[in-house]
Design an enzyme around this catalytic site. Sequence first.
Site, PDB file in Angstrom:
ATOM      1  N   ASP A  56       0.870  -1.173   0.000  1.00 24.50           N
ATOM      2  CA  ASP A  56       0.000   0.000   0.000  1.00 24.50           C
ATOM      3  C   ASP A  56       0.903   1.218   0.000  1.00 24.50           C
ATOM      4  O   ASP A  56       2.115   1.072  -0.237  1.00 24.50           O
ATOM      5  CB  ASP A  56      -0.961  -0.020   1.205  1.00 24.50           C
ATOM      6  CG  ASP A  56      -2.318   0.576   0.832  1.00 24.50           C
ATOM      7  OD1 ASP A  56      -2.353   1.781   0.477  1.00 24.50           O
ATOM      8  OD2 ASP A  56      -3.323  -0.145   0.846  1.00 24.50           O
ATOM      9  N   GLY A  68      -7.383  -5.096   1.080  1.00 22.56           N
ATOM     10  CA  GLY A  68      -6.229  -5.834   1.581  1.00 22.56           C
ATOM     11  C   GLY A  68      -5.133  -5.951   0.533  1.00 22.56           C
ATOM     12  O   GLY A  68      -4.045  -6.405   0.834  1.00 22.56           O
ATOM     13  N   LYS A  69      -5.457  -5.580  -0.713  1.00 26.42           N
ATOM     14  CA  LYS A  69      -4.474  -5.642  -1.812  1.00 26.42           C
ATOM     15  C   LYS A  69      -3.737  -6.989  -1.805  1.00 26.42           C
ATOM     16  O   LYS A  69      -2.532  -7.054  -1.998  1.00 26.42           O
ATOM     17  CB  LYS A  69      -3.520  -4.453  -1.746  1.00 26.42           C
ATOM     18  CG  LYS A  69      -4.252  -3.114  -1.908  1.00 26.42           C
ATOM     19  CD  LYS A  69      -3.321  -1.918  -1.917  1.00 26.42           C
ATOM     20  CE  LYS A  69      -4.068  -0.618  -2.207  1.00 26.42           C
ATOM     21  NZ  LYS A  69      -5.100  -0.259  -1.213  1.00 26.42           N
ATOM     22  N   ARG A  70      -4.501  -8.084  -1.607  1.00 23.96           N
ATOM     23  CA  ARG A  70      -3.907  -9.406  -1.552  1.00 23.96           C
ATOM     24  C   ARG A  70      -3.418  -9.815  -2.940  1.00 23.96           C
ATOM     25  O   ARG A  70      -3.957  -9.351  -3.966  1.00 23.96           O
ATOM     26  CB  ARG A  70      -4.915 -10.424  -1.021  1.00 23.96           C
ATOM     27  CG  ARG A  70      -5.343 -10.179   0.419  1.00 23.96           C
ATOM     28  CD  ARG A  70      -4.162 -10.234   1.371  1.00 23.96           C
ATOM     29  NE  ARG A  70      -4.596 -10.305   2.761  1.00 23.96           N
ATOM     30  CZ  ARG A  70      -4.599  -9.270   3.598  1.00 23.96           C
ATOM     31  NH1 ARG A  70      -4.210  -8.069   3.222  1.00 23.96           N
ATOM     32  NH2 ARG A  70      -4.988  -9.446   4.850  1.00 23.96           N
TER      33      ARG A  70
END
Lengths: 313, 313
Positions: free
Chosen positions: A111, B107-109
């Site tokens: 992020d 969560g930008k998984r």
Amino acid sequence: MNDFGQRLSDAILAKKTPAMVGIDPRWELLPEELRRDAVAEHGETTKAVAQGYQVFCQRVLDEVADLVPVVKFQMAFFEAAGAEGLLVLSQLVDHAHDAGLLVVLDGKRNDIGSTAAAYANAYVGSIGIGSTTLRPWNADALTVSPYLGTEGINPFVESCDKHGTGIFVLVRTSNPGAGAIQELSAEGRSVCERVADLVEGASASLTSTPDGYGPLGAVVGATVPEQLVALRKRMPHVPLLIPGYGAQGGSAADTSAGFDERGLGAVVNSSRAILFSYRLKDGAEAPWKDSFATAARRMIDDLATHTPAGRLR
Amino acid sequence: MNDFGQRLSDAILAKKTPAMVGIDPRWELLPEELRRDAVAEHGETTKAVAQGYQVFCQRVLDEVADLVPVVKFQMAFFEAAGAEGLLVLSQLVDHAHDAGLLVVLDGKRNDIGSTAAAYANAYVGSIGIGSTTLRPWNADALTVSPYLGTEGINPFVESCDKHGTGIFVLVRTSNPGAGAIQELSAEGRSVCERVADLVEGASASLTSTPDGYGPLGAVVGATVPEQLVALRKRMPHVPLLIPGYGAQGGSAADTSAGFDERGLGAVVNSSRAILFSYRLKDGAEAPWKDSFATAARRMIDDLATHTPAGRLR
């Protein structure tokens, strides 16, 4: 405080191997007795899954703790058991540390700005509450995904520098389709080369000894050995985390270019081959409790025979 | 089952706004009374942080539930409160659903193969234990980072298709340095254009109505309006999640190109301006309990005045 690069090298020298055990538990592959006991106690719930993971992974850690320097927990599998799974993960991190292992959390977090700082604080840094400083997850290192550029990396670098911890940035991953993004080339450099330059640039500034490895690592897959040669040269201060050995098709020889002549500079991860060797091809189960050390020794010998890691002995 | 694209459009039409409230709690910005109460009960621990987040975020959800269609939880802040933080997050997801809100977990998984499938199962799919099927996190959608290529996206697409859920893939993020990777151009297309083509290609195959939006979304920042114009055209079946409005410098007008002529096709996120408007510039606190609805109404009016979202009214 020693930085993560130094601590990793020291741990590799102490255990005389760069083998990393990947803790990737899968409910459907756990020994049947563990699944039965967990469901008997908690019903068919995520709590049962979490308990199964706890018993299973503690045994893995106890078995391999004297053999390898570092373990890597794959967060996805614990997250799939909900908040209970993550509670068990945090307990397993402590258990691994108590057993003398370095701990990498494989979360591929990413992020920007204060949100990236929150991830950094969570996993490889600390948070402040009143006059108390806490380390919520207390990992030695975290994997980080680089799609957001330097603003997605720098907050982690700051935490690592302050806390003696590390990150492994995804540079070139081991999956067949990774090249679609990572091998795109513009103005003479591919995307993964640019990420490599970013990591090496940030790492060199943090590394105290000119020929040592800093706290910023890189993930480069064993399944792309020609890239491993080039990326190793491109990042001389960067310890490599090499996935793709074993179940994914990479051989020990394929990882060889990741090491320097002392046998340092890389760790090689194996998950399935160490965790699930007790599962036979016909679906039956061999005795599982001592299987992890046996499988780890097999990997350690393979790496010692076919890579410069043999010089660590 | 309706897919996520349809459910998102329906929710936007019902609430007559594309405003998304970002739930990004930060301990040091919480109302002093909440912090004091939490520390009095739990000491200076992550449990205190988690309790503060629970009380604060429940109030936010209750205040905005009648005003907006969707909320986005930033997982990093909950992860920074350890396993207790994630337990609170799972409770807040249920609370948001009970209040009639769609829930996106930010969560930008990202991972590959069975590990990506584990993330997909965890957040937008289900896991099986014996004869029981459970949805561990029960989100309507998850943000996903694309550095690993199609093998990092497809496992999520499968889960979304099966469960009527969605993902938002990072295409062009709102940070100033994002272009270092995302704007790299090779063979006539930039990295973010390739990712956009990947998402549109996968989405078109899942979308039932030719002019509708499918379950696969994209993150495109408000801070790069010229890119927003181009990427909106490039992904006609893809709902956009637009960050960067407000505190990050993007105006309502900057988000305008994200919408179609009906005012559909995009949600615009605001976090800090809605959660922390009670914090005054001199460090003092205005009354906080009713501040969230007031700030949300301000954003809703701003979007209605300066974008095609005004036609939703």
